[in-house]
Design a protein around this motif. Sequence first.
Motif, mmCIF file in Angstrom:
data_model
loop_
_atom_site.group_PDB
_atom_site.id
_atom_site.type_symbol
_atom_site.label_atom_id
_atom_site.label_comp_id
_atom_site.label_asym_id
_atom_site.label_seq_id
_atom_site.Cartn_x
_atom_site.Cartn_y
_atom_site.Cartn_z
ATOM 1 N N VAL A 111 0.834 -1.293 -0.026
ATOM 2 C CA VAL A 111 0.055 0.110 0.104
ATOM 3 C C VAL A 111 1.147 1.308 -0.026
ATOM 4 C CG1 VAL A 111 -1.607 1.460 1.378
ATOM 5 C CG2 VAL A 111 -2.039 -1.060 1.091
ATOM 6 N N GLY A 112 1.872 1.268 0.832
ATOM 7 C CA GLY A 112 2.836 2.371 1.027
ATOM 8 C C GLY A 112 3.425 2.500 -0.564
ATOM 9 N N PHE A 113 4.005 1.522 -0.841
ATOM 10 C CA PHE A 113 4.498 1.729 -2.287
ATOM 11 C C PHE A 113 3.708 2.522 -3.229
ATOM 12 C CE2 PHE A 113 8.158 -1.616 -1.016
ATOM 13 C CZ PHE A 113 9.063 -0.626 -1.088
ATOM 14 N N GLU A 114 2.546 1.762 -3.733
ATOM 15 C CA GLU A 114 1.497 2.000 -4.604
ATOM 16 C C GLU A 114 1.128 3.410 -4.384
ATOM 17 O OE1 GLU A 114 -2.704 0.770 -6.550
ATOM 18 O OE2 GLU A 114 -1.712 -0.485 -4.991
ATOM 19 N N SER A 115 0.640 3.870 -3.042
ATOM 20 C CA SER A 115 0.145 5.128 -2.905
ATOM 21 C C SER A 115 1.278 6.244 -3.062
ATOM 22 C CB SER A 115 -0.037 5.197 -1.341
ATOM 23 O OG SER A 115 0.788 5.025 -0.346
ATOM 24 N N ALA A 116 2.683 6.023 -2.888
ATOM 25 C CA ALA A 116 3.695 6.907 -3.106
ATOM 26 C C ALA A 116 3.809 7.207 -4.549
ATOM 27 C CB ALA A 116 5.002 6.270 -2.563
ATOM 28 N N VAL A 117 3.570 6.503 -5.279
ATOM 29 C CA VAL A 117 3.634 6.529 -6.801
ATOM 30 C C VAL A 117 2.685 7.557 -7.346
ATOM 31 C CG1 VAL A 117 3.477 5.486 -9.106
ATOM 32 C CG2 VAL A 117 4.758 4.479 -7.253
ATOM 33 N N TYR A 118 1.325 7.261 -6.916
ATOM 34 C CA TYR A 118 0.451 8.202 -7.347
ATOM 35 C C TYR A 118 0.508 9.520 -6.564
ATOM 36 C CZ TYR A 118 -1.802 3.600 -8.510
ATOM 37 O OH TYR A 118 -2.055 2.313 -9.272
ATOM 38 N N THR A 119 0.958 9.625 -5.313
ATOM 39 C CA THR A 119 0.893 10.955 -4.829
ATOM 40 C C THR A 119 1.956 11.775 -5.483
ATOM 41 O OG1 THR A 119 0.401 9.933 -2.791
ATOM 42 C CG2 THR A 119 1.378 12.077 -2.711
ATOM 43 N N ALA A 120 3.183 10.978 -5.899
ATOM 44 C CA ALA A 120 4.505 12.045 -6.243
ATOM 45 C C ALA A 120 3.784 12.185 -7.908
ATOM 46 C CB ALA A 120 5.430 10.867 -6.461
ATOM 47 N N LEU A 121 3.137 11.289 -8.494
ATOM 48 C CA LEU A 121 2.786 11.977 -9.920
ATOM 49 C C LEU A 121 1.987 13.110 -10.038
ATOM 50 C CD1 LEU A 121 2.141 8.287 -11.772
ATOM 51 C CD2 LEU A 121 4.017 9.941 -12.050
ATOM 52 N N VAL A 122 0.971 12.919 -8.906
ATOM 53 C CA VAL A 122 -0.209 14.178 -8.600
ATOM 54 C C VAL A 122 0.862 15.408 -8.305
ATOM 55 C CG1 VAL A 122 -1.854 15.141 -7.101
ATOM 56 C CG2 VAL A 122 -2.060 12.751 -8.104
ATOM 57 N N ILE A 123 1.814 15.214 -7.405
ATOM 58 C CA ILE A 123 2.252 16.705 -6.938
ATOM 59 C C ILE A 123 3.372 16.934 -8.182
ATOM 60 C CG2 ILE A 123 4.327 17.284 -5.431
ATOM 61 C CD1 ILE A 123 3.219 15.557 -3.297
ATOM 62 N N GLY A 124 3.853 16.043 -8.848
ATOM 63 C CA GLY A 124 4.818 16.397 -10.106
ATOM 64 C C GLY A 124 4.022 16.867 -11.000
ATOM 65 N N GLY A 125 2.835 16.620 -11.338
ATOM 66 C CA GLY A 125 1.697 17.202 -12.418
ATOM 67 C C GLY A 125 1.365 18.530 -11.972
ATOM 68 N N ALA A 126 1.069 18.927 -10.637
ATOM 69 C CA ALA A 126 0.944 20.205 -10.334
ATOM 70 C C ALA A 126 1.985 21.289 -10.288
ATOM 71 C CB ALA A 126 0.607 20.048 -8.799
ATOM 72 N N VAL A 127 3.335 20.725 -9.763
ATOM 73 C CA VAL A 127 4.424 21.594 -10.058
ATOM 74 C C VAL A 127 4.650 21.669 -11.740
ATOM 75 C CG1 VAL A 127 7.106 21.456 -9.893
ATOM 76 C CG2 VAL A 127 5.433 20.561 -8.030
ATOM 77 N N TYR A 128 4.461 20.732 -12.467
ATOM 78 C CA TYR A 128 4.732 21.061 -13.905
ATOM 79 C C TYR A 128 3.783 21.871 -14.363
ATOM 80 C CZ TYR A 128 7.044 20.117 -18.353
ATOM 81 O OH TYR A 128 7.821 20.338 -19.553
ATOM 82 N N GLY A 129 2.468 21.644 -14.101
ATOM 83 C CA GLY A 129 1.562 22.537 -14.518
ATOM 84 C C GLY A 129 1.785 24.064 -14.484
ATOM 85 N N ALA A 130 1.948 24.211 -12.991
ATOM 86 C CA ALA A 130 2.241 25.726 -12.574
ATOM 87 C C ALA A 130 3.516 26.106 -13.180
ATOM 88 C CB ALA A 130 2.540 25.605 -11.057
ATOM 89 N N PHE A 131 4.517 25.427 -13.583
ATOM 90 C CA PHE A 131 5.755 25.947 -14.483
ATOM 91 C C PHE A 131 5.434 26.148 -15.779
ATOM 92 C CE2 PHE A 131 10.042 25.282 -16.222
ATOM 93 C CZ PHE A 131 10.541 25.968 -15.687
ATOM 94 N N LEU A 132 4.495 25.579 -16.475
ATOM 95 C CA LEU A 132 4.073 25.766 -17.836
ATOM 96 C C LEU A 132 3.289 26.800 -18.087
ATOM 97 C CD1 LEU A 132 3.294 22.294 -18.949
ATOM 98 C CD2 LEU A 132 5.588 23.492 -19.343
ATOM 99 N N LEU A 133 2.948 27.628 -16.978
ATOM 100 C CA LEU A 133 2.117 28.881 -17.118
ATOM 101 C C LEU A 133 2.858 30.151 -17.971
ATOM 102 C CD1 LEU A 133 0.142 28.775 -13.827
ATOM 103 C CD2 LEU A 133 -0.724 28.268 -16.046
ATOM 104 N N SER A 134 4.254 30.006 -17.812
ATOM 105 C CA SER A 134 4.871 31.180 -18.586
ATOM 106 C C SER A 134 6.172 30.600 -19.222
ATOM 107 C CB SER A 134 5.258 32.301 -17.509
ATOM 108 O OG SER A 134 5.979 33.341 -18.031
ATOM 109 N N GLY A 135 6.469 31.582 -20.225
ATOM 110 C CA GLY A 135 7.661 31.200 -20.915
ATOM 111 C C GLY A 135 8.885 31.683 -20.260
ATOM 112 N N SER A 136 8.746 32.482 -19.011
ATOM 113 C CA SER A 136 9.878 32.985 -18.274
ATOM 114 C C SER A 136 10.145 32.017 -17.209
ATOM 115 C CB SER A 136 9.726 34.247 -17.928
ATOM 116 O OG SER A 136 10.613 34.795 -16.889
ATOM 117 N N ILE A 137 11.461 31.821 -17.061
ATOM 118 C CA ILE A 137 11.956 30.853 -15.740
ATOM 119 C C ILE A 137 11.396 31.366 -14.507
ATOM 120 C CG2 ILE A 137 13.731 29.880 -14.601
ATOM 121 C CD1 ILE A 137 15.047 29.158 -17.101
#
Length: 773
Positions: free
Chosen positions: A403-429
């Motif tokens: 359960v711990g291993f599986e949930s870590a994957v999904y949670t990490a993907l969700v957090i990573g998606g949020a980080v990348y989604g925010a990062f893509l909002l602009s063309g400036s670093i």
Amino acid sequence: MSRLNLAQVNWAQGLELSGGDYGVVAVVAVVALAALLVGYVLLREVLAAGQGSPKMQDIARAVQEGASAYLNRQFRTLGVFVVIVFVLLFALPAEDAGERIGRSLFFLVGAAFSAGIGYLGMWLSTRANVRVAAAAGQPGGREIATRIAFRTGGVVGMATIGLGLFGAALVVMVYAGQAPKVLEGFGFGAALLAMFMRVGGGIFTKAADVGADLVGKVEQNIPEDDPRNAATIADNVGDNVGDCAGMAADLFESYAVMLVASLILGSAAFGVSGLLFPLIVPAIGVVTAIIGVYITSAKQGENGLRAINRAFYISAGISAVLCTIAAFVYLPGTFAELGGGQSGVEGSPAVIAAVAVIIGIVLAGVILWLTGYFTGTEHRPVKDVGKSSLTGAATVILSGISVGFESAVYTALVIGGAVYGAFLLSGSIAVSLFAVALAGCGLLTTVGVIVAMDTFGPVSDNAQGIAEMSGELEPEGARILTDLDAVGNTTKAITKGIAIATAVLAATALFGSYTDAIANTMRSLGEAVDMNQFLVYGPGTLVGLIVGAAVVFMFSGLAVNAVSRAAGAVVYEVRKQFRSDPGIMAGTTRPQYGRVVDICTKDSLRELATPGLLAILAPIAVGFGLGVGPLAGYLAGAIGAGTLMAVFLANAGGSWDNAKKLVEDGHHGGKGSGAHEATVIGDTVGDPFKDTAGPAINPLLKVMNLVAVLIAPAIVTFSVGPDASPVIRASIAVVATGIIVVAVVLSKRRSTMIGDEEESEPQQAVPTSGVAS
């Protein structure tokens, strides 16, 4: 859109605030003070509730005395670290004396606020527990007990957002354009104290919990909170110093560090508007937190978790609407209207800010659902762990790990998606990194409710313990407290998941602050900024990445091993008391509770130094030894490994804990069965996972990132320019590495064998007045 080099964006220096800007900051400060006032009103409401019978009050008083004694000793120990770090911060490079003094002084302020909120969490929780226990025995007990427990957390939540926001507003008001640099000290003080409180409190609570379960439940076959078990008071003390004090300090430092990163990156991306908007968002969070706390009320016969989740989602929705309105009212529609170094950037600041904040709020809601699914008793993962108890402890442990291993994957993907989604909002670093920081601010608009959810857990757990030890509650009241305890296990797991998300967002934003600090220092020395040194396929950067990931594993291993050693001493002490005094099992003699409290106190404080030194000195060793590029890789490795490790530990532990509750509710044979014994062992393994090592990774990531931000100018100064000195760099790296090695070796020399503790006598026990046999 053209992506700008970070080195092109450096117009935060010398920012000046207008009269209107100061007015905005003043309003934010008033809102922060209003949060503290609401917290005081909630405090009075909680303390006005009835405290139950004299016997229940005696037990609660013993818990209060033990918790206060521990935290007082812990703060005296940590005072040494605070003084040393204060001196070192003062010695680090700064643009002028005002920045150096402000950074060091606000380090003390951040540390004091973090310690104060932790102490408040402990103080109030140890007084609310008996009130929740008493309320459960009244007509409508479920609804009353739920409200008292949640509003106890509401007090701590209001203090968290009030002090965090007030501290940041005060710095901006006094230092204006220099505020981001001064706030580095504020955030570092908060994070450092939170990490120590998390580690120390986690070791204390789980040493007592593991010892109590192994001897009481498994060996003596007595209930969890049976007063004949000498570790019960220490177990209840631990809930408060670990979950209440530790988590309150942890979420406060998340709040403070997120503000620090947002103000640093915001001033670089949006100028003055970027300095002020990150204050407006959490100010809105104060309003929604107040709404969330007051609308949390369980309907007749309703599950407490449903009521808490409903309040969370409503407050999150209100935050999203108000923050969107604020973005379009306060921020301009084009970057040309902002002026400064970002005038050529495409897009709308208002739209970017609004979407980034909404991403963070949605992330909080998704993690709440995801963590609840993997740790809630009504969902399949925990039911499967409970069912595995029919074939023994080994399968319980294996299913929980899964359960711990599986949930870590999904949670990490969700957090990573949020980080990348925010990062893509602009063309400036610079703007993209600010968007990531704003996503973190959006997530933390819900922090007042999150703290209330977390505190709900240990308060309910303590209430059940007090009721069971006193033996004065009717079966219906006891069943209510058992249900609230199970809800509390889930809310604690949820808040750990959200805290992990804030850690990743804050660490990612601080990562941007780190590169910004390097670029600024290079320019001040007249050197070109070579971004190639940050390429991941460079050998130095790759080595740094591996070392960063390894430090997370080492830190987790040290924390779990510390619990193992301390729990061994507790097991021996409880066994010794049962053997030496048969009257304890007969119920005619009172166990020596204070001896176990003292063992946990000594061992937890003794174990603080090594993890703390590792967190502070490892970035120093890598940075001065290998350079700024490998240190960037180190931070990336720590963030990646830390995210997965923290979620794995928290959710595996949470699934084991609630699987045990499932069996104790009558499934698979109920209490006293072989399945129950198997789940108790699983829960014992999970205790240091979910309440010691896992939660401590959150402040660890932020401490290491803040250390990197603070030392980056010194690394560059000793690497290039007129003051370059390979000898000084190497010397600092060698000394830091040497201290880490010595600390780890000394820690490993401490025995984990219970028998080695036989000749040791604990120091004078703390008082546990009035605990009846």
